[in-house]
Design an enzyme around this catalytic site. Structure first.
Site, PDB file in Angstrom:
ATOM      1  N   HIS A 246      11.340 -14.683 -15.852  1.00 18.05           N
ATOM      2  CA  HIS A 246      11.909 -14.147 -14.592  1.00 18.05           C
ATOM      3  C   HIS A 246      13.358 -13.411 -15.461  1.00 18.05           C
ATOM      4  O   HIS A 246      13.684 -14.031 -16.553  1.00 18.05           O
ATOM      5  CB  HIS A 246      12.153 -15.257 -13.658  1.00 18.05           C
ATOM      6  CG  HIS A 246      10.998 -15.718 -13.022  1.00 18.05           C
ATOM      7  ND1 HIS A 246      10.983 -16.493 -12.117  1.00 18.05           N
ATOM      8  CD2 HIS A 246       9.857 -15.285 -13.135  1.00 18.05           C
ATOM      9  CE1 HIS A 246       9.915 -16.854 -11.495  1.00 18.05           C
ATOM     10  NE2 HIS A 246       8.966 -15.938 -12.277  1.00 18.05           N
TER      11      HIS A 246
ATOM     12  N   GLU B 298      16.550 -14.111 -14.737  1.00 20.74           N
ATOM     13  CA  GLU B 298      17.546 -14.961 -15.250  1.00 20.74           C
ATOM     14  C   GLU B 298      17.362 -15.434 -16.802  1.00 20.74           C
ATOM     15  O   GLU B 298      18.291 -15.555 -17.570  1.00 20.74           O
ATOM     16  CB  GLU B 298      17.613 -16.356 -14.220  1.00 20.74           C
ATOM     17  CG  GLU B 298      17.811 -15.893 -12.946  1.00 20.74           C
ATOM     18  CD  GLU B 298      16.497 -15.730 -12.210  1.00 20.74           C
ATOM     19  OE1 GLU B 298      15.843 -15.054 -12.632  1.00 20.74           O
ATOM     20  OE2 GLU B 298      16.598 -16.091 -11.040  1.00 20.74           O
TER      21      GLU B 298
ATOM     22  N   CYS C  45      14.481 -19.029  -8.416  1.00 21.01           N
ATOM     23  CA  CYS C  45      13.258 -19.423  -7.689  1.00 21.01           C
ATOM     24  C   CYS C  45      13.277 -20.966  -8.065  1.00 21.01           C
ATOM     25  O   CYS C  45      14.172 -21.457  -8.896  1.00 21.01           O
ATOM     26  CB  CYS C  45      11.946 -19.126  -8.313  1.00 21.01           C
ATOM     27  SG  CYS C  45      11.860 -19.215 -10.028  1.00 21.01           S
TER      28      CYS C  45
ATOM     29  N   CYS D  75      13.784 -21.073 -12.282  1.00 23.63           N
ATOM     30  CA  CYS D  75      15.062 -20.616 -12.778  1.00 23.63           C
ATOM     31  C   CYS D  75      16.138 -21.517 -12.365  1.00 23.63           C
ATOM     32  O   CYS D  75      17.240 -21.739 -12.888  1.00 23.63           O
ATOM     33  CB  CYS D  75      15.320 -19.321 -12.432  1.00 23.63           C
ATOM     34  SG  CYS D  75      14.062 -18.262 -13.433  1.00 23.63           S
TER      35      CYS D  75
ATOM     36  N   ARG E 181       2.134   7.062  -6.904  1.00 16.70           N
ATOM     37  CA  ARG E 181       0.966   6.144  -7.120  1.00 16.70           C
ATOM     38  C   ARG E 181       1.415   4.962  -8.094  1.00 16.70           C
ATOM     39  O   ARG E 181       0.964   3.728  -8.319  1.00 16.70           O
ATOM     40  CB  ARG E 181      -0.119   7.060  -8.033  1.00 16.70           C
ATOM     41  CG  ARG E 181      -0.707   7.675  -6.767  1.00 16.70           C
ATOM     42  CD  ARG E 181      -1.916   8.268  -7.611  1.00 16.70           C
ATOM     43  NE  ARG E 181      -2.456   9.350  -6.514  1.00 16.70           N
ATOM     44  CZ  ARG E 181      -3.813  10.081  -6.648  1.00 16.70           C
ATOM     45  NH1 ARG E 181      -4.145  10.051  -7.902  1.00 16.70           N
ATOM     46  NH2 ARG E 181      -4.169  10.774  -5.843  1.00 16.70           N
TER      47      ARG E 181
ATOM     48  N   ASP F 206     -13.738  14.701  -1.526  1.00 15.87           N
ATOM     49  CA  ASP F 206     -12.931  15.191  -2.453  1.00 15.87           C
ATOM     50  C   ASP F 206     -13.329  14.187  -4.012  1.00 15.87           C
ATOM     51  O   ASP F 206     -12.851  14.777  -4.909  1.00 15.87           O
ATOM     52  CB  ASP F 206     -11.340  14.653  -2.334  1.00 15.87           C
ATOM     53  CG  ASP F 206     -10.993  15.457  -1.168  1.00 15.87           C
ATOM     54  OD1 ASP F 206     -11.724  16.337  -0.448  1.00 15.87           O
ATOM     55  OD2 ASP F 206      -9.923  15.476  -0.676  1.00 15.87           O
TER      56      ASP F 206
ATOM     57  N   LEU G  29      -7.974   8.524  -7.690  1.00 19.18           N
ATOM     58  CA  LEU G  29      -6.713   8.110  -7.459  1.00 19.18           C
ATOM     59  C   LEU G  29      -6.031   7.149  -8.437  1.00 19.18           C
ATOM     60  O   LEU G  29      -5.271   6.077  -8.071  1.00 19.18           O
ATOM     61  CB  LEU G  29      -7.204   6.931  -6.237  1.00 19.18           C
ATOM     62  CG  LEU G  29      -7.833   7.321  -5.112  1.00 19.18           C
ATOM     63  CD1 LEU G  29      -8.360   6.448  -3.996  1.00 19.18           C
ATOM     64  CD2 LEU G  29      -7.085   8.613  -4.332  1.00 19.18           C
TER      65      LEU G  29
ATOM     66  N   GLY H 216      -8.140  10.522   4.981  1.00 20.56           N
ATOM     67  CA  GLY H 216      -7.514  11.902   5.581  1.00 20.56           C
ATOM     68  C   GLY H 216      -7.046  11.679   7.018  1.00 20.56           C
ATOM     69  O   GLY H 216      -6.589  10.583   7.237  1.00 20.56           O
TER      70      GLY H 216
HETATM   71  N1  LIG Z   1      -4.134  17.340   2.015  1.00 18.09           N
HETATM   72  C1  LIG Z   1      -4.313  16.178   1.961  1.00 18.09           C
HETATM   73  O1  LIG Z   1      -3.247  15.357   1.756  1.00 18.09           O
HETATM   74  C2  LIG Z   1      -5.609  15.430   2.206  1.00 18.09           C
HETATM   75  C3  LIG Z   1      -5.604  13.903   1.916  1.00 18.09           C
HETATM   76  C4  LIG Z   1      -6.501  13.414   2.305  1.00 18.09           C
HETATM   77  C5  LIG Z   1      -7.741  13.927   2.522  1.00 18.09           C
HETATM   78  N2  LIG Z   1      -7.562  15.096   2.867  1.00 18.09           N
HETATM   79  C6  LIG Z   1      -8.698  15.980   3.455  1.00 18.09           C
HETATM   80  O2  LIG Z   1      -9.258  15.129   4.558  1.00 18.09           O
HETATM   81  C7  LIG Z   1     -10.660  15.515   4.911  1.00 18.09           C
HETATM   82  C8  LIG Z   1     -11.345  14.170   5.386  1.00 18.09           C
HETATM   83  O3  LIG Z   1     -10.172  13.767   6.498  1.00 18.09           O
HETATM   84  P1  LIG Z   1     -11.169  13.017   7.595  1.00 18.09           P
HETATM   85  O4  LIG Z   1     -10.144  12.634   8.716  1.00 18.09           O
HETATM   86  O5  LIG Z   1     -12.332  13.744   7.969  1.00 18.09           O
HETATM   87  O6  LIG Z   1     -11.529  11.771   7.152  1.00 18.09           O
HETATM   88  P2  LIG Z   1     -11.133  10.269   6.510  1.00 18.09           P
HETATM   89  O7  LIG Z   1      -9.940   9.773   7.176  1.00 18.09           O
HETATM   90  O8  LIG Z   1     -11.083  10.277   4.992  1.00 18.09           O
HETATM   91  O9  LIG Z   1     -12.613   9.280   6.944  1.00 18.09           O
HETATM   92  C9  LIG Z   1     -12.868   9.269   8.320  1.00 18.09           C
HETATM   93  C10 LIG Z   1     -14.166   8.958   8.518  1.00 18.09           C
HETATM   94  O10 LIG Z   1     -14.452   7.831   7.893  1.00 18.09           O
HETATM   95  C11 LIG Z   1     -15.194   7.007   8.613  1.00 18.09           C
HETATM   96  N3  LIG Z   1     -14.495   5.879   9.445  1.00 18.09           N
HETATM   97  C12 LIG Z   1     -14.840   5.183  10.448  1.00 18.09           C
HETATM   98  N4  LIG Z   1     -14.032   4.146  10.741  1.00 18.09           N
HETATM   99  C13 LIG Z   1     -13.125   4.315  10.139  1.00 18.09           C
HETATM  100  C14 LIG Z   1     -11.812   3.748   9.916  1.00 18.09           C
HETATM  101  N5  LIG Z   1     -11.736   2.447  10.854  1.00 18.09           N
HETATM  102  N6  LIG Z   1     -10.951   3.861   9.132  1.00 18.09           N
HETATM  103  C15 LIG Z   1     -11.176   5.002   8.466  1.00 18.09           C
HETATM  104  N7  LIG Z   1     -12.222   5.751   8.375  1.00 18.09           N
HETATM  105  C16 LIG Z   1     -13.202   5.385   9.062  1.00 18.09           C
HETATM  106  C17 LIG Z   1     -15.480   7.750   9.636  1.00 18.09           C
HETATM  107  O11 LIG Z   1     -16.968   8.283   9.325  1.00 18.09           O
HETATM  108  P3  LIG Z   1     -18.398   8.191  10.288  1.00 18.09           P
HETATM  109  O12 LIG Z   1     -18.051   8.433  11.506  1.00 18.09           O
HETATM  110  O13 LIG Z   1     -19.272   9.032   9.602  1.00 18.09           O
HETATM  111  O14 LIG Z   1     -18.440   6.601  10.111  1.00 18.09           O
HETATM  112  C18 LIG Z   1     -14.605   8.675  10.060  1.00 18.09           C
HETATM  113  O15 LIG Z   1     -14.870   9.734  10.340  1.00 18.09           O
HETATM  114  C19 LIG Z   1     -11.264  15.704   3.339  1.00 18.09           C
HETATM  115  O16 LIG Z   1     -11.760  17.187   3.657  1.00 18.09           O
HETATM  116  C20 LIG Z   1      -9.990  15.921   2.564  1.00 18.09           C
HETATM  117  O17 LIG Z   1     -10.150  17.019   1.819  1.00 18.09           O
HETATM  118  C21 LIG Z   1      -6.593  15.988   2.722  1.00 18.09           C
HETATM  119 ZN   LIG Z   2      12.514 -17.562 -11.539  1.00 17.12          ZN
END
Ligand SMILES: NC(=O)c1ccc[n+]([C@@H]2O[C@H](COP(=O)([O-])OP(=O)(O)OC[C@H]3O[C@@H](n4cnc5c(N)ncnc54)[C@H](OP(=O)(O)O)[C@@H]3O)[C@@H](O)[C@H]2O)c1
Ligand SMILES: [Zn+2]
Length: 341
Positions: free
Chosen positions: A51, A53, A78, A87, A186, A202, A206, A285
């Site tokens: 830690h 300290e 702690c 500590c 990240r 995509d 990650l 997304g």
């Molecule tokens: N520019 C950016 O910063 C960025 C970041 C991330 C993604 N993207 C883009 O966004 C697109 C995807 O977005 P999206 O809205 O279609 O998809 P998403 O949020 O990645 O996934 C959503 C899908 O996941 C399933 N799902 C069901 N329940 C859910 C829940 N509770 N939580 C999460 N997912 C669940 C569903 O599919 P089902 O209905 O088939 O079960 C839903 O349609 C991609 O093309 C990607 O390139 C862009």
């Molecule tokens: Zn400590």
């Protein structure tokens, strides 16, 4: 700024050097002062190691000065036997003259017990010095213990006309400077989460590539296990949690966790608490981000906008409607920072 604040500020600076490396432990820095001179400094580098300290104490050359010295520490020392002995006991044993604490530790196992050990030993102890700054330093740790869920950061990049992609296909939205910043993010946070469709469209890894640091724990929401195990998110570069409604169990670095679709957000929070995830970037997304936004379940949001990019058709950016705390320019992209109230 008085002397106590000056030294606690130094503790914060030291602590920050380990951002991203201490999970599930907090960031802590410590300074030892004798007659107005710093004679020792240290910070917590990594869970399982010393830690702050102890590192500060070990750095003191002339240990005879300790009984005449003040030890400063950004978080309450702690009081429990974890991977290392407490500590607070070490401070008592060495007989420091005074202890100055930034923020008290709300973790059940400490929560005032550390300060009490020190005071019961007849050592003067003060706390709450630059308290706001010390809490901000450990916003992830405090949110995790107090709210029983990780610190949540929403993040997305949108085009000038408000799209996340073009024609639902992988599209680069932000510039290379923003990309570096995103990879640093990240490295700083404990975990990163994506929805099913993002993983399918995509095929992201990650991982941290355009910055230095530890890969975050990857979290995929995939109720029906639609994302093939051959996809990048399953590769062996980071520990990965697959939240689904099909199976439980661990297969190497992949951990399947079963949750219900209906009560999705609260079950997810419970699962992440159990996994000791202290912070998570919600990477998208739109569907996934919107669920967090609608439930007001977030602490910070980072929205990248590329004004000059016009995509016309694709996945719409989430509906957010918040006012940013600050906006920064990254060449031709803007990055807006939001904080939940
Ligand atoms: N520019 C950016 O910063 C960025 C970041 C991330 C993604 N993207 C883009 O966004 C697109 C995807 O977005 P999206 O809205 O279609 O998809 P998403 O949020 O990645 O996934 C959503 C899908 O996941 C399933 N799902 C069901 N329940 C859910 C829940 N509770 N939580 C999460 N997912 C669940 C569903 O599919 P089902 O209905 O088939 O079960 C839903 O349609 C991609 O093309 C990607 O390139 C862009
Ligand atoms: Zn400590």
């Amino acid at each position: 700024m008085n002397n106590d604040e000056f030294y606690i500020k130094r503790c914060i600076e030291l602590a920050q050097k380990a951002l991203g490396n201490t999970y599930p432990n907090p960031l802590v820095g410590s300074v030892i002062v004798h007659n107005g001179e710093i004679i020792g400094e240290g910070y917590h580098h990594k869970a399982g190691e010393h830690h702050a300290e102890i590192n500060a104490i070990n750095s003191v050359k002339n240990k005879d000065l300790i009984p005449e010295s003040t030890i400063y520490v950004s978080l309450e020392p702690c009081a429990h036997y974890g991977k290392t002995p407490p500590c607070a006991l070490k401070i008592k044993e060495l007989g420091f003259k005074k202890v100055v604490i930034g923020a008290m530790d709300s973790h059940d196992k400490v929560n005032g017990k550390g300060k009490k050990i020190i005071q019961d030993a007849g050592i003067e102890a003060v706390s709450g010095i630059l308290e706001k700054e010390c809490i901000e330093l450990n916003k992830r740790f405090f949110t995790y213990h107090e709210k029983k869920r990780p610190y949540i950061i929403l993040k997305w990049a949108e085009s000038g006309d408000g799209f996340l992609d073009q024609d639902f296909k992988p599209t680069a939205v932000s510039n290379t400077l923003v990309n570096q910043f995103v990879h640093q993010l990240r490295a700083d946070e404990h975990a990163i989460l994506v929805g099913t469709q993002t993983a399918l469209n995509d095929n992201p890894s990650l991982t941290v590539r355009n910055a230095e640091g530890v890969n975050p724990v990857r979290i995929l929401i995939d109720f029906d296990l639609k994302v093939p195990a051959s996809f990048n998110i399953y590769n062996n570069e980071a520990r990965t949690l697959i939240l689904n409604s099909v199976k439980e169990g661990t297969e190497g670095h992949i951990h399947f966790i079963k949750i219900n679709k209906d009560n999705f957000l609260s079950e997810l929070m419970e699962a992440l608490y159990k996994e000791q995830i202290q912070s998570v970037i919600i990477e998208g997304g739109r569907f996934t981000l919107q669920e967090f936004i609608n439930a007001s379940l977030w602490d910070e949001a980072i929205v990248i906008k590329n004004e000059n990019l016009i995509l016309e058709n694709g996945t719409k950016a989430p509906e957010f409607g918040q006012i940013p705390a600050t906006i920064e320019n990254f060449r031709d992209n803007t990055v807006s920072f939001f904080k939940a109230k």
